[in-house]
Design a protein around this motif. Structure first.
Motif, PDB file in Angstrom:
ATOM      1  N   UNK A  83       6.364   0.560  58.809  1.00 29.46           N
ATOM      2  CA  UNK A  83       4.793   0.155  59.220  1.00 29.46           C
ATOM      3  C   UNK A  83       4.291   1.570  59.499  1.00 29.46           C
ATOM      4  N   UNK A  84       2.953   1.485  58.607  1.00 28.16           N
ATOM      5  CA  UNK A  84       1.844   2.651  58.783  1.00 28.16           C
ATOM      6  C   UNK A  84       0.703   2.190  59.567  1.00 28.16           C
ATOM      7  N   UNK A  85       0.368   3.031  60.336  1.00 28.29           N
ATOM      8  CA  UNK A  85      -0.794   2.872  61.190  1.00 28.29           C
ATOM      9  C   UNK A  85      -2.101   3.946  60.783  1.00 28.29           C
ATOM     10  N   UNK A  86      -3.105   3.875  60.473  1.00 31.73           N
ATOM     11  CA  UNK A  86      -4.148   4.843  60.281  1.00 31.73           C
ATOM     12  C   UNK A  86      -5.457   4.457  60.985  1.00 31.73           C
ATOM     13  N   UNK A  87      -6.125   5.598  61.179  1.00 33.75           N
ATOM     14  CA  UNK A  87      -7.321   5.576  61.743  1.00 33.75           C
ATOM     15  C   UNK A  87      -8.549   6.055  60.956  1.00 33.75           C
ATOM     16  N   UNK A  88      -9.296   5.056  60.395  1.00 32.83           N
ATOM     17  CA  UNK A  88     -10.373   5.544  59.567  1.00 32.83           C
ATOM     18  C   UNK A  88     -11.882   5.071  59.994  1.00 32.83           C
TER      19      UNK A  88
END
Length: 150
Positions: A83-88
């Protein structure tokens, strides 16, 4: 007939079996492809021994290396996912995105690389070869993600 207790015991045994898989701790890196925009921060869920844990290893923006000790099984097994989370940030607001992706086959353990693509697509690879090297599994010029590989 299988009872709730039987299912619980089977799950516990599967976890114990998975924990016998040796891991090596690696660094994280990430790169953006195409018109991804600025990645403020990202996180990859730890996959201790092939099992998701509650822990996340975080990185700040793309372009650097995080010496975070991410646990990767020494031997790749089919069906490995992460699982990958990112903030853009978009228009000043946080915009957290979460996606699960497979980890394609690797023969040698190296860094764990997170590749961000347009349309909020993500791929993760384990490689001894850096992202700018022609031998890296995902070329730096790719603007579309490769297909998911089990």
């Amino acid at each position: 007939m299988e009872t709730e207790r039987d299912r619980f015991l089977a799950q516990e045994e599967a976890i114990r079996d998975a924990q016998r898989v040796p891991v090596i701790h690696v660094s994280l890196g990430c790169t953006g492809h195409g018109k991804v925009g600025y990645i403020h921060s990202y996180a990859v869920q730890e996959t201790w021994h092939g099992q998701f844990s509650r822990g996340m290893v975080y990185g700040l923006s793309c372009g650097g290396t995080v010496l975070a000790g991410y646990p990767v099984p020494r031997t790749w097994t089919p069906g490995m996912k992460v699982l990958v989370r990112w903030n853009r940030p978009i228009e000043g607001d946080d915009n957290w995105i979460e996606k699960t992706t497979t980890i394609p086959r690797y023969d040698d353990v190296g860094m764990l690389y997170v590749h961000f693509f347009p349309n909020d697509e993500v791929r993760v690879v384990v490689s001894r070869v850096g992202t700018q090297n022609p031998g890296h599994p995902i070329p730096p010029t790719a603007i579309e993600p490769p297909p998911e590989i089990e």
